[in-house]
Design a protein around this motif. Structure first.
Motif, PDB file in Angstrom:
ATOM      1  N   LYS A  71      41.464  35.146  43.681  1.00  0.00           N
ATOM      2  CA  LYS A  71      42.633  35.347  43.538  1.00  0.00           C
ATOM      3  C   LYS A  71      43.565  34.242  42.849  1.00  0.00           C
ATOM      4  O   LYS A  71      43.514  33.614  43.007  1.00  0.00           O
ATOM      5  CB  LYS A  71      43.781  36.543  44.256  1.00  0.00           C
ATOM      6  N   SER A 116      43.684  45.682  44.056  1.00  0.00           N
ATOM      7  CA  SER A 116      43.257  44.473  42.943  1.00  0.00           C
ATOM      8  C   SER A 116      41.748  44.092  42.844  1.00  0.00           C
ATOM      9  O   SER A 116      41.592  44.371  43.753  1.00  0.00           O
ATOM     10  CB  SER A 116      44.055  42.783  43.388  1.00  0.00           C
ATOM     11  N   GLU A 176      45.933  45.229  38.903  1.00  0.00           N
ATOM     12  CA  GLU A 176      46.138  45.638  40.239  1.00  0.00           C
ATOM     13  C   GLU A 176      47.560  47.205  40.215  1.00  0.00           C
ATOM     14  O   GLU A 176      47.779  46.505  39.682  1.00  0.00           O
ATOM     15  CB  GLU A 176      46.944  43.833  40.696  1.00  0.00           C
ATOM     16  N   SER A 228      50.029  37.787  40.436  1.00  0.00           N
ATOM     17  CA  SER A 228      51.283  39.486  40.669  1.00  0.00           C
ATOM     18  C   SER A 228      52.184  39.520  40.718  1.00  0.00           C
ATOM     19  O   SER A 228      52.984  38.185  40.909  1.00  0.00           O
ATOM     20  CB  SER A 228      50.657  39.778  41.500  1.00  0.00           C
TER      21      SER A 228
END
Length: 790
Positions: free
Chosen positions: A168, A452, A478, A550
């Motif tokens: 990620k 995501s 996402e 994020s």
């Protein structure tokens, strides 16, 4: 402090001089050779290579490469070195990894930091800027970093935005942990240790074949216990104890081009690690006005009790219980050789359960128990295909999917003395009945669901034998659904005349409400990374990369405050040189960096919405810039040395609406921290290590190590707070032992924090129910450890 800095720099300079002048006559390998691996056991070959002290093969770019050949800012430490120096927890990795730090007080109060940034903004819905990847699985919640890592092959720290290859997105860096794989060569390793504070450890792992050369296993187990050192006056219980165990099983399947590695694991702790001693309180504001609502003032005026600030001797808690943590994990890595390219699929599930039992008023009175019950379940799937190494063009591309379900329930349980503490002066004395608040529970139930997906790729063009250009790209989409619901229940029925008093306290804690939001975002990450070999021993590199963390879910949001905030954006510039000296016996690496971060996620105050108070938002711009040095050398005669250091200028470029420290809170609702250092970021840090390992006879060998670290002063709270300062400090770790000449048996005496330096790794702000508190660093520990390999 200035003199200490000079001494540390002098030590580092001396070490670098030794490295640069490492004698050409130094032996290639002074360590004893392990039992030879069989030719048909590649896993055993890899372990043997690491055991002999040869260069670690790192995997940060999703292929095995020599550390000195990777044109990025990366550091690595072997698992054998970490085990020899009793470094098992993430927080201890800072002794070996430059510009890295970690706060590891308990499962939720955890954070990883690179160049002074990372963490999770003290919110379960906020991701860390520093990612944690274990055996190719990205861990979302900081709590997964809490437990010990044992049976390690090596760890890597890669700095700068990640995402074009590594799981990620992260904005600051990633810590990559690789454990040992099952081997087809049978082996059993046993370790037992005993130390001060009645501390004992048992660690064991076994590996070998189950079905010929097709299926092998590895089983790992450890238990770690100690009594702690801070005695509670109420019941004699010693706090900051250790009480944990874990079991881990692996299966490795190999058949033709197919390899599959299955891992199942369970970790468990039940500890009194929620001792955060008060060390001061702001009984007056900075302008001299009395702060009547201060914790110390209220305990004195209401209960006639004067609290102690003697750290280590001021635990006087009547409702404290152990914190319980449970972590379970299951993952499988499938690799298929396609006759050149390799296909890899990593499927994983991870679960965290955290239950605190805090005495939140830090007193011998029954006022309040508060804490977050946390439940996390994450599911991930990564698929990638990589070309064979050595071609003019090397590529990797793939996809990543993550689903995370998280619950963070902030529970406040009022107790028998709550009414006195919160309502004295608000009601007539006759009405101060325990029943008004006793037994009432106020919960804020935060819930987060993350879905995501990402596509990523990275390509390296070898324009010549010496010139290479790497480029990477990632697209992430996402969806986040978040909510926070406040409820109140429990307590006795009250007459109408007293109900408003209870309601007033509930409203002061947040009131009854329900808020929710859902957002879908798309983002790009990219990397441009040229490198040039001046010679076989000198590598120049540079990179420009961009990444996004994020948008955080504010699981403590109240009506009117944002539930989901925007992503945090990071652009990093790196340039460095890696050199190999003295015929491969020494290395010297330098890396320069400049990192601009926009929309930094932090607590803020909105002057246009005064009633909202403080909330998590995109509050600031930050800049990290500095230089990192690393050096190592084999000095001959069984001696080797390493040194690393960093200069780190970490500042807020813009942060105009930061919350003020308590002592300034009566003057203005916010402070301007623009141009100040980021809390917790030391300007100078470094380490110096000296190791010895050599046979002294045909049957015995002697080994030992000395490791000295240093961090310059910093403010752990706020640059404008007089209560947050942590002076610069150094920690000394050392050990000496004897072993059999073949390395199968050893006995070692060791100490961590040899000179018992007392320091803090975190400081908590004073509130209406607590003073200023410290998250303490580890005190001196020492003991002896015996190991055997069969």
């Amino acid at each position: 402090m200035h003199n200490r800095k000079i001494r540390v720099l002098a030590l580092a300079a001396t070490a670098l001089t030794l490295v640069a002048s490492a004698p050409a006559w130094a032996a290639d390998d002074d360590k004893p050779k392990p039992v030879a691996a069989t030719a048909d056991d590649p896993v055993a070959d890899e372990e043997a290579q690491h055991a002999t002290g040869q260069e670690i093969l790192v995997t940060a770019r999703r292929r095995e490469e020599k550390l000195q050949d990777v044109p990025v800012a990366i550091s690595a430490v072997s698992g054998s070195e970490l085990a020899d120096q009793h470094i098992y927890r993430v927080g201890d990795f800072a002794a070996k990894l430059p510009n890295f730090a970690a706060v590891q007080q308990n499962t939720r109060v955890s954070g990883l930091y690179v160049r002074g940034l990372g963490g999770n903004a003290s919110n379960d819905g906020a991701e860390s800027g520093v990612g944690l990847i274990v055996d190719n699985v990205f861990f979302t919640h900081v709590g997964f970093s809490w437990l010990d890592f044992v049976d390690l092959d090596h760890v890597e720290l890669v700095r700068g935005p990640q995402g074009t290859l590594l799981g990620k997105n992260t904005t600051i860096g990633a810590l990559i942990v690789t454990t040992k794989r099952p081997s087809f060569t049978p082996e059993l390793n046993l370790e037992a240790g005993y130390g001060n504070q009645n501390h004992f450890q048992i660690r064991a792992n076994a590996t070998g074949p189950l079905i010929g050369d097709t299926l092998a296993y590895r089983a790992t187990f450890y238990v770690d216990r100690s009594d702690g050192w801070a005695k509670n006056a109420q019941d004699g219980q010693k706090y900051l104890d250790v009480n944990r165990w874990a079991a881990r099983g692996q299966l490795l399947f190999q058949s033709g081009p197919v390899t599959s590695r299955l891992i199942g694991e369970h970790y468990e702790t039940s500890e009194y690690n929620n001792y955060y001693p008060g060390f001061a309180d702001a009984t007056t504001f900075a302008n001299g006005a009395v702060r009547s609502g201060a914790w110390e003032n209220k305990l004195k005026s209401i209960f006639g009790y004067t609290p102690s600030y003697r750290i280590g001797q001021n635990a006087n808690l009547n409702t404290q219980e152990r914190i319980d943590s449970r972590v379970n994990g299951l993952s499988n890595e499938l690799t298929i050789d396609l006759g050149g390219p390799t296909l890899t699929a990593v499927s994983a599930w991870r679960q965290l359960r955290f239950r605190p039992h805090n005495d939140s008023d830090l007193s011998p009175f029954s006022i309040l128990r508060a804490g977050y019950d946390v439940d996390v379940d994450q599911y991930s799937q990564e698929i990638r295909i990589a070309s064979a190494a050595g071609n003019p063009i090397e590529y990797q591309f793939g996809g990543y999917f993550l689903r995370e379900d998280l619950v963070s329930n902030n529970r406040s349980i009022f107790q028998a003395d709550s009414t006195k503490y919160f309502l004295t002066g608000a009601l007539p004395a006759a009405a101060l009945l325990p029943a008004i608040l006793d037994g009432v529970e106020y919960d804020q139930y935060g819930k987060l669901q993350v879905t995501s997906g990402a596509a990523f790729g990275q390509l390296t063009w070898h324009a010549s034998d010496r010139l290479a250009l790497t480029g990477g790209l990632r697209f992430t989409r996402e969806n986040k659904k978040a909510s926070n619901t406040a409820t109140v229940f429990g307590g006795s029925a009250l007459p109408a005349t007293l109900t408003p008093a209870r309601t007033a306290i509930v409203n002061a804690f947040g009131g009854i409400f329900a808020v929710a939001d859902e957002k879908t975002t798309s983002s790009w990450s990219w990397l441009v990374n040229p490198s040039f070999k001046l010679s076989d021993d000198v590598l120049l590199y540079a990179s420009v990369s961009y990444g996004e963390k994020s948008g955080a879910a504010n699981l403590g949001a109240t009506p009117g405050k944002p539930v989901i905030i925007d992503p945090e954006k990071s652009t990093a510039y790196e340039a460095g040189i890696k050199t190999t000296l003295a015929g491969g016996k020494a290395t010297f690496n330098v890396n320069f960096y400049w990192n601009d971060i926009k929309d930094f996620q932090a607590t803020q105050y909105d002057p246009n919405r005064v009633a909202l108070g403080y909330f998590l938002g995109n509050a600031a711009r930050a800049r990290l810039r500095g230089v990192e040095l690393e050096a190592s050398a084999k000095l001959g005669g069984g001696f080797s040395a390493s040194a690393s250091g960093s200069f780190n200028d970490a500042t807020f470029r813009s942060y105009t609406n930061a919350p003020p420290p308590v002592e300034l809170s009566n003057v203005a609702p916010s402070v301007n921290l623009s141009g100040t250092r980021i809390p917790g970021s030391s300007k100078w840090s470094g380490q110096l290590s000296l190791n010895y390992d050599n046979n002294v006879s045909g049957t015995l060998g002697l080994f030992g190590y000395l490791n000295q670290t240093y961090r310059s002063e910093t403010n752990l709270l706020s640059a404008v707070s007089v209560y947050g300062r942590q002076e610069g400090y150094g920690l000394t770790n050392a050990g000496i032992g004897i072993r059999s000449a073949d390395g199968r048996y050893s006995l070692q005496f060791w100490s961590r924090n040899l000179f018992d330096k007392r320091y803090a790794v975190g400081i908590g702000q004073a509130t209406a129910i607590t003073p200023f508190i410290k998250v303490l660093g580890e005190t001196r520990t020492f003991g002896t450890t015996a190991r055997a390999r069969f």
